[in-house]
Design an enzyme around this catalytic site. Structure first.
Site, PDB file in Angstrom:
ATOM      1  CG  LEU A  33      -1.902  -1.252   1.257  1.00 40.41           C
ATOM      2  CD1 LEU A  33      -2.421  -1.264   2.356  1.00 40.41           C
ATOM      3  CD2 LEU A  33      -2.702  -1.396   0.095  1.00 40.41           C
ATOM      4  CG  HIS A  37      -3.181   1.306  -2.142  1.00 39.86           C
ATOM      5  ND1 HIS A  37      -1.784   1.118  -2.288  1.00 39.86           N
ATOM      6  CD2 HIS A  37      -3.725   0.559  -3.242  1.00 39.86           C
ATOM      7  CE1 HIS A  37      -1.627   0.271  -3.394  1.00 39.86           C
ATOM      8  NE2 HIS A  37      -2.853   0.012  -4.011  1.00 39.86           N
ATOM      9  CB  VAL A 176      -2.382   9.951  -4.549  1.00 38.73           C
ATOM     10  CG1 VAL A 176      -1.531  10.516  -3.548  1.00 38.73           C
ATOM     11  CG2 VAL A 176      -3.639  10.204  -3.970  1.00 38.73           C
ATOM     12  CB  SER A 185       2.281   2.585  -9.466  1.00 36.53           C
ATOM     13  OG  SER A 185       2.270   1.289  -9.788  1.00 36.53           O
ATOM     14  NE  ARG A 187       2.620  -4.203 -12.450  1.00 39.61           N
ATOM     15  CZ  ARG A 187       1.523  -4.468 -12.344  1.00 39.61           C
ATOM     16  NH1 ARG A 187       0.655  -3.422 -12.301  1.00 39.61           N
ATOM     17  NH2 ARG A 187       1.188  -5.567 -12.653  1.00 39.61           N
TER      18      ARG A 187
HETATM   19  P1  AMP Z   1      -3.804  -1.715  -6.977  1.00 40.75           P
HETATM   20  O1  AMP Z   1      -3.257  -2.322  -5.686  1.00 40.75           O
HETATM   21  O2  AMP Z   1      -2.595  -1.316  -7.803  1.00 40.75           O
HETATM   22  O3  AMP Z   1      -4.458  -2.979  -7.641  1.00 40.75           O
HETATM   23  O4  AMP Z   1      -4.626  -0.590  -6.650  1.00 40.75           O
HETATM   24  C1  AMP Z   1      -5.863  -0.678  -5.856  1.00 40.75           C
HETATM   25  C2  AMP Z   1      -6.610   0.455  -6.149  1.00 40.75           C
HETATM   26  O5  AMP Z   1      -5.945   1.695  -5.790  1.00 40.75           O
HETATM   27  C3  AMP Z   1      -7.107   0.592  -7.453  1.00 40.75           C
HETATM   28  O6  AMP Z   1      -8.475   1.409  -7.356  1.00 40.75           O
HETATM   29  C4  AMP Z   1      -6.436   1.648  -8.107  1.00 40.75           C
HETATM   30  O7  AMP Z   1      -6.829   2.455  -8.950  1.00 40.75           O
HETATM   31  C5  AMP Z   1      -6.032   2.652  -6.666  1.00 40.75           C
HETATM   32  N1  AMP Z   1      -4.796   3.214  -7.138  1.00 40.75           N
HETATM   33  C6  AMP Z   1      -3.730   2.988  -7.128  1.00 40.75           C
HETATM   34  N2  AMP Z   1      -2.691   3.995  -7.285  1.00 40.75           N
HETATM   35  C7  AMP Z   1      -3.344   4.926  -6.927  1.00 40.75           C
HETATM   36  C8  AMP Z   1      -2.769   6.485  -6.947  1.00 40.75           C
HETATM   37  N3  AMP Z   1      -2.009   6.710  -7.310  1.00 40.75           N
HETATM   38  N4  AMP Z   1      -3.792   7.209  -6.854  1.00 40.75           N
HETATM   39  C9  AMP Z   1      -5.164   6.922  -6.683  1.00 40.75           C
HETATM   40  N5  AMP Z   1      -5.716   5.494  -6.434  1.00 40.75           N
HETATM   41  C10 AMP Z   1      -4.612   4.548  -6.611  1.00 40.75           C
END
Ligand code: AMP
Length: 279
Positions: A33, A37, A176, A185, A187
């Site tokens: 996270l 998140h 964000v 991210s 990643r």
């Molecule tokens: P993930 O863990 O990458 O699958 O992301 C989980 C959730 O967090 C998804 O709804 C993503 O769109 C959101 N998310 C990931 N990165 C960001 C970010 N930088 N800003 C806002 N939401 C994000």
């Protein structure tokens, strides 16, 4: 805060909350996270009495050549972040809990999943819709919060919710960014110092396109060239730079109303996505 690992217990807990008249907001994640998140968790807290965060690295949404086996994980750290953020429950199922050995059902959205990331990652969105559907049926939320960072994913989920009559309100929240503008991210952890610097060219490219749009440029091709130059100048490899309608994801050649500018590019082995809205 507690952690629940099996679907039946999660459903039981959710039914108990509902029976007490409590509303449930759900934030699905793959863990590791970051502040992006946690911004979803903040919105979830504002919207409902109970906040459930799922942490599950879904194998179904990775193709065999993608980064499933090295996807970053740190459950202890995630737990602390969730607890500090005021999350009620973490849903953290195992692969076996989510997918039995003879698992044979998929949920497929057939329109919005096709362009953009759907082209280069054809098995990705069927994996996403399937797991989100399963997570919804485990957590039984009233509200689900997704990030605009994954704009296509949010649209696909909204379409699935509408088409399959899930009694769930989907909320999409802004991206964000790190202080220098790189979209947060999980990643980003893969990037070495040089790639991290180069990856900023996506945000810079989108900024250059925004400036040109503000000066009156309306041609998607002309704006695309600006973004492409920024990314390729740093050695990044563009997967796509698309100008699409924000609702239908249909290609837009001249920008007359708001369009989503969606970018995917690789820096080293790391594929990153970002987007902005013009108009
Ligand atoms: P993930 O863990 O990458 O699958 O992301 C989980 C959730 O967090 C998804 O709804 C993503 O769109 C959101 N998310 C990931 N990165 C960001 C970010 N930088 N800003 C806002 N939401 C994000």
């Amino acid at each position: 805060m507690n952690t629940v690992q099996d679907i039946k217990s999660m459903q039981r807990l959710s039914r108990e909350w509902h029976a007490k008249g409590k509303s449930i907001a759900f934030v699905p994640t793959m863990g590791y996270l970051h502040a992006g998140h946690l911004s979803l968790v903040e919105v979830a807290k504002e919207k409902a009495d109970i906040v459930v965060v799922s942490i599950f690295v879904n194998p179904l949404q990775f193709s065999p050549i993608e980064d499933l086996n090295c996807y970053p994980q740190d459950f202890i750290r995630d737990k602390t972040l969730c607890s500090d953020a005021g999350v009620t429950t973490i849903f953290h199922p195992s692969n076996d809990e989510m997918y039995s050995a003879d698992y044979s059902t998929q949920i497929v959205e057939n329109q919005l999943s096709k362009p953009l990331c759907g082209k280069s990652r054809p098995t990705h969105f069927p994996g996403v819709t399937t797991v989100v559907c399963k997570l919804f049926l485990a957590v039984l939320p009233d509200i689900a919060v997704f990030g605009r960072k994954d704009a296509q994913q949010a649209l696909v989920i909204k379409r699935m919710v509408r088409d399959l009559n899930f009694p769930i309100e989907v909320i999409v929240t802004p991206t964000v960014r790190e202080i220098d503008g790189l979209a947060m991210s999980s990643r980003n952890k893969y990037l070495d110092a040089e790639e991290r610097k180069n990856a900023l060219s996506i945000h810079r490219g989108l900024g250059v396109a925004e400036e040109a749009y503000d000066r009156g440029e309306r041609s998607s091709d002309a704006l695309r060239r600006l973004v492409k130059n920024e990314i390729e100048e740093t050695g990044g490899t563009v997967d796509y730079i698309e100008f699409v309608d924000e609702g239908s994801l249909a290609t837009v050649d001249r920008i007359e109303k708001p369009v989503l500018v969606a970018v995917a590019a690789k820096f080293g082995d790391t594929r990153l996505i970002d987007n902005c809205t013009l108009g």
